[in-house]
Design a protein around this motif. Structure first.
Motif, short mmCIF file in Angstrom:
data_model
loop_
_atom_site.label_atom_id
_atom_site.label_comp_id
_atom_site.label_asym_id
_atom_site.label_seq_id
_atom_site.Cartn_x
_atom_site.Cartn_y
_atom_site.Cartn_z
N ALA A 52 0.84 -1.21 0.00
CA ALA A 52 0.00 0.00 0.00
C ALA A 52 0.87 1.25 0.00
O ALA A 52 0.56 2.23 -0.69
CB ALA A 52 -0.94 -0.01 1.21
N ILE A 53 1.95 1.24 0.74
CA ILE A 53 2.87 2.39 0.77
C ILE A 53 3.50 2.58 -0.61
O ILE A 53 3.60 3.70 -1.12
CB ILE A 53 3.94 2.20 1.86
N GLU A 54 3.93 1.47 -1.22
CA GLU A 54 4.53 1.56 -2.55
C GLU A 54 3.54 2.10 -3.58
O GLU A 54 3.91 2.92 -4.43
CB GLU A 54 5.06 0.19 -2.97
N GLU A 55 2.29 1.67 -3.49
CA GLU A 55 1.26 2.19 -4.41
C GLU A 55 1.05 3.68 -4.19
O GLU A 55 0.90 4.44 -5.16
CB GLU A 55 -0.06 1.44 -4.19
N SER A 56 1.06 4.09 -2.93
CA SER A 56 0.89 5.52 -2.62
C SER A 56 2.04 6.34 -3.18
O SER A 56 1.84 7.43 -3.73
CB SER A 56 0.79 5.73 -1.12
N LEU A 57 3.26 5.82 -3.04
CA LEU A 57 4.42 6.53 -3.59
C LEU A 57 4.33 6.62 -5.11
O LEU A 57 4.67 7.66 -5.70
CB LEU A 57 5.71 5.84 -3.16
#
Length: 80
Positions: A52-57
């Motif tokens: 989820a963090i990677e998608e947000s980035l």
């Protein structure tokens, strides 16, 4: 009594540690132990959270973002 050792640190670092004391007579050992406890994460991020963090980035890099002001305006939270 537990074994005791001496470590060499700069006076600048000593002063920085001293500034973190809860009270003036707190031992440096307590300050260092508190710092270590806060530095170690007992609950590492799950794979799902990391994804989820990677998608947000990726969204940020691609410009798929809205400002807080735009969202608040869209939700009618700003005064006209």
């Amino acid at each position: 009594m537990p074994a005791v050792t001496t470590i060499r640190i700069s006076t600048d670092l000593r002063d920085r540690l001293a500034s973190l004391k809860v009270h003036p007579k707190e031992p440096f050992e307590d300050v260092i132990e508190r710092l270590i406890e806060t530095a170690i994460d007992d609950e590492p991020l799950s794979d799902e959270t990391i994804r989820a963090i990677e998608e947000s980035l990726d969204d940020i890099k691609a410009g798929r973002v809205q400002s807080l002001e735009d969202v608040a305006d869209e939700l009618g939270l700003l005064d006209a």
